[in-house]
Design a protein around this motif. Structure first.
Motif, PDB file in Angstrom:
ATOM      1  N   VAL A   1       0.835  -1.202   0.000  1.00  0.00           N
ATOM      2  CA  VAL A   1       0.000   0.000   0.000  1.00  0.00           C
ATOM      3  C   VAL A   1       0.871   1.254   0.000  1.00  0.00           C
ATOM      4  O   VAL A   1       0.462   2.320  -0.485  1.00  0.00           O
ATOM      5  CB  VAL A   1      -0.968  -0.034   1.196  1.00  0.00           C
ATOM      6  CG1 VAL A   1      -0.239   0.095   2.516  1.00  0.00           C
ATOM      7  CG2 VAL A   1      -2.047   1.010   1.061  1.00  0.00           C
TER       8      VAL A   1
ATOM      9  N   ARG B   1      -0.654  -4.458   2.422  1.00  0.00           N
ATOM     10  CA  ARG B   1      -2.092  -4.207   2.471  1.00  0.00           C
ATOM     11  C   ARG B   1      -2.766  -5.110   3.504  1.00  0.00           C
ATOM     12  O   ARG B   1      -2.430  -6.272   3.647  1.00  0.00           O
ATOM     13  CB  ARG B   1      -2.724  -4.462   1.093  1.00  0.00           C
ATOM     14  CG  ARG B   1      -2.246  -3.500   0.028  1.00  0.00           C
ATOM     15  CD  ARG B   1      -2.917  -3.762  -1.313  1.00  0.00           C
ATOM     16  NE  ARG B   1      -2.336  -2.915  -2.344  1.00  0.00           N
ATOM     17  CZ  ARG B   1      -2.699  -1.660  -2.571  1.00  0.00           C
ATOM     18  NH1 ARG B   1      -3.664  -1.120  -1.838  1.00  0.00           N
ATOM     19  NH2 ARG B   1      -2.120  -0.958  -3.524  1.00  0.00           N
TER      20      ARG B   1
ATOM     21  N   GLN C   1      -8.272  -2.779   6.761  1.00  0.00           N
ATOM     22  CA  GLN C   1      -7.531  -1.515   6.717  1.00  0.00           C
ATOM     23  C   GLN C   1      -6.026  -1.787   6.827  1.00  0.00           C
ATOM     24  O   GLN C   1      -5.605  -2.755   7.463  1.00  0.00           O
ATOM     25  CB  GLN C   1      -7.976  -0.626   7.869  1.00  0.00           C
ATOM     26  CG  GLN C   1      -7.366   0.749   7.875  1.00  0.00           C
ATOM     27  CD  GLN C   1      -7.784   1.548   6.659  1.00  0.00           C
ATOM     28  OE1 GLN C   1      -8.967   1.808   6.444  1.00  0.00           O
ATOM     29  NE2 GLN C   1      -6.822   1.919   5.837  1.00  0.00           N
ATOM     30  N   SER C   2      -5.224  -0.940   6.206  1.00  0.00           N
ATOM     31  CA  SER C   2      -3.767  -1.007   6.317  1.00  0.00           C
ATOM     32  C   SER C   2      -3.319   0.090   7.278  1.00  0.00           C
ATOM     33  O   SER C   2      -3.665   1.256   7.086  1.00  0.00           O
ATOM     34  CB  SER C   2      -3.113  -0.789   4.950  1.00  0.00           C
ATOM     35  OG  SER C   2      -3.638  -1.682   3.991  1.00  0.00           O
TER      36      SER C   2
ATOM     37  N   ARG D   1      -6.228   9.856   0.166  1.00  0.00           N
ATOM     38  CA  ARG D   1      -5.788   8.460   0.211  1.00  0.00           C
ATOM     39  C   ARG D   1      -5.076   8.057   1.499  1.00  0.00           C
ATOM     40  O   ARG D   1      -4.738   6.884   1.665  1.00  0.00           O
ATOM     41  CB  ARG D   1      -4.859   8.184  -0.996  1.00  0.00           C
ATOM     42  CG  ARG D   1      -5.574   8.372  -2.330  1.00  0.00           C
ATOM     43  CD  ARG D   1      -4.655   8.163  -3.511  1.00  0.00           C
ATOM     44  NE  ARG D   1      -4.108   6.819  -3.546  1.00  0.00           N
ATOM     45  CZ  ARG D   1      -3.214   6.419  -4.441  1.00  0.00           C
ATOM     46  NH1 ARG D   1      -2.770   7.263  -5.364  1.00  0.00           N
ATOM     47  NH2 ARG D   1      -2.751   5.175  -4.418  1.00  0.00           N
TER      48      ARG D   1
ATOM     49  N   ASP E   1      -6.362   4.592   1.774  1.00  0.00           N
ATOM     50  CA  ASP E   1      -5.533   3.441   1.403  1.00  0.00           C
ATOM     51  C   ASP E   1      -4.745   2.942   2.610  1.00  0.00           C
ATOM     52  O   ASP E   1      -4.552   1.739   2.792  1.00  0.00           O
ATOM     53  CB  ASP E   1      -4.545   3.832   0.299  1.00  0.00           C
ATOM     54  CG  ASP E   1      -5.232   4.170  -1.006  1.00  0.00           C
ATOM     55  OD1 ASP E   1      -6.474   4.053  -1.077  1.00  0.00           O
ATOM     56  OD2 ASP E   1      -4.531   4.553  -1.955  1.00  0.00           O
TER      57      ASP E   1
ATOM     58  N   GLY F   1       0.777   2.956  -3.151  1.00  0.00           N
ATOM     59  CA  GLY F   1       0.240   1.972  -4.088  1.00  0.00           C
ATOM     60  C   GLY F   1       1.150   1.896  -5.301  1.00  0.00           C
ATOM     61  O   GLY F   1       2.373   1.763  -5.174  1.00  0.00           O
TER      62      GLY F   1
END
Length: 253
Positions: free
Chosen positions: A11, A40, A204-205, A94, A172, A75
């Motif tokens: 991520v 991730r 969730q990361s 993000r 993200d 990402g």
């Protein structure tokens, strides 16, 4: 150190990252050839002695600071050379942040703080997002508190608001910088359970900088830094194992 194959598609990641402050004889190296990714759907803890570079690493990965050398991705998008305006948009859309000092806007009530990320992006939350905010308010025990301003809340309640605000936009990745540092041990455990549940229940990361072995024991993965380098990369560990590792690092420093 080259990035691990398991970190490709992460991520957030950095490759051969260096960060220096000052010049000449005054130059200080905060990060030295760091290559790592935040995976991730995992809870990653970043640990190390004071001055090891852990907060600097988080700030560069989150676009709050720039790299002196190397490359940075969120990402699949490289952000190394983005300007301030583009980085601001990226962080807003993000990335979520949770800080030790809560960083709530004191003149806004709880709901105003939860809606703030959307309003900074020039819009209000849509129907699905309003439902998500309502679900977060209920899940985090903030019902009946949405009209309160930060000074009317306990430290634990303020940090729950900060976590809800970070989760509201489905970022993200969430970067948490010593999120339990201003809390007592019972409230800290509660906040860590909330972060853990965000990983387990919604994928969730999260990347959390912490000096606390108990906090780090909630993570799936622990990165240990010393002198600006990653010197160990471990799967989940107990608080006792983490304490032993930190003691070795500090003794060797």
């Amino acid at each position: 150190m080259d990035i691990l194959s398991s970190d490709i598609g992460a991520v957030a990641r950095v490759a051969h990252l260096g960060k220096h402050y000052g010049t000449g004889g005054q130059r200080v190296t905060a990060l030295d050839d760091v290559s790592i990714g935040i995976r991730r759907g995992q809870f990653t803890a970043i640990m190390g002695p004071s001055g090891s570079g852990k907060s600097t690493l988080m700030h560069v990965m989150a676009g709050l600071d720039t790299a002196s050398e190397g490359r940075v991705w969120l990402g699949d998008d490289e952000i190394t050379a983005l300007g301030d305006a583009a980085l601001t948009r990226l962080r807003r859309r993000r990335i979520g942040f949770v800080f030790q000092a809560f960083n709530l806007v004191p003149t806004l009530d709880v709901m105003g703080n939860l809606r703030l990320p959307f309003e900074l992006d020039g819009r209000g939350p849509d129907t699905a997002e309003r439902e998500r905010i309502a679900a977060l308010v209920a899940a985090l025990g903030l019902d009946g508190r949405t009209g309160h301003r930060p000074h009317e809340l306990s430290g634990g309640q303020q940090q729950r608001v900060a976590i809800a605000r970070a989760l509201a936009t489905r970022p993200d990745v969430i970067f948490a910088d010593e999120p339990t540092g201003a809390l007592d041990s019972r409230t800290s455990r509660e906040v860590l359970r909330l972060l853990r549940s965000a990983v387990v229940e919604t994928g969730q990361s999260i990347a959390m900088v912490t000096h606390d072995p108990v906090a780090a024991s909630h993570a799936d993965r622990i990165l240990f830094l010393a002198d600006g380098r990653i010197i160990d990369d471990r799967e989940a560990m107990s608080a006792a194992q983490i304490s032993e590792t930190m003691l070795r690092l500090e003794t060797a420093a």
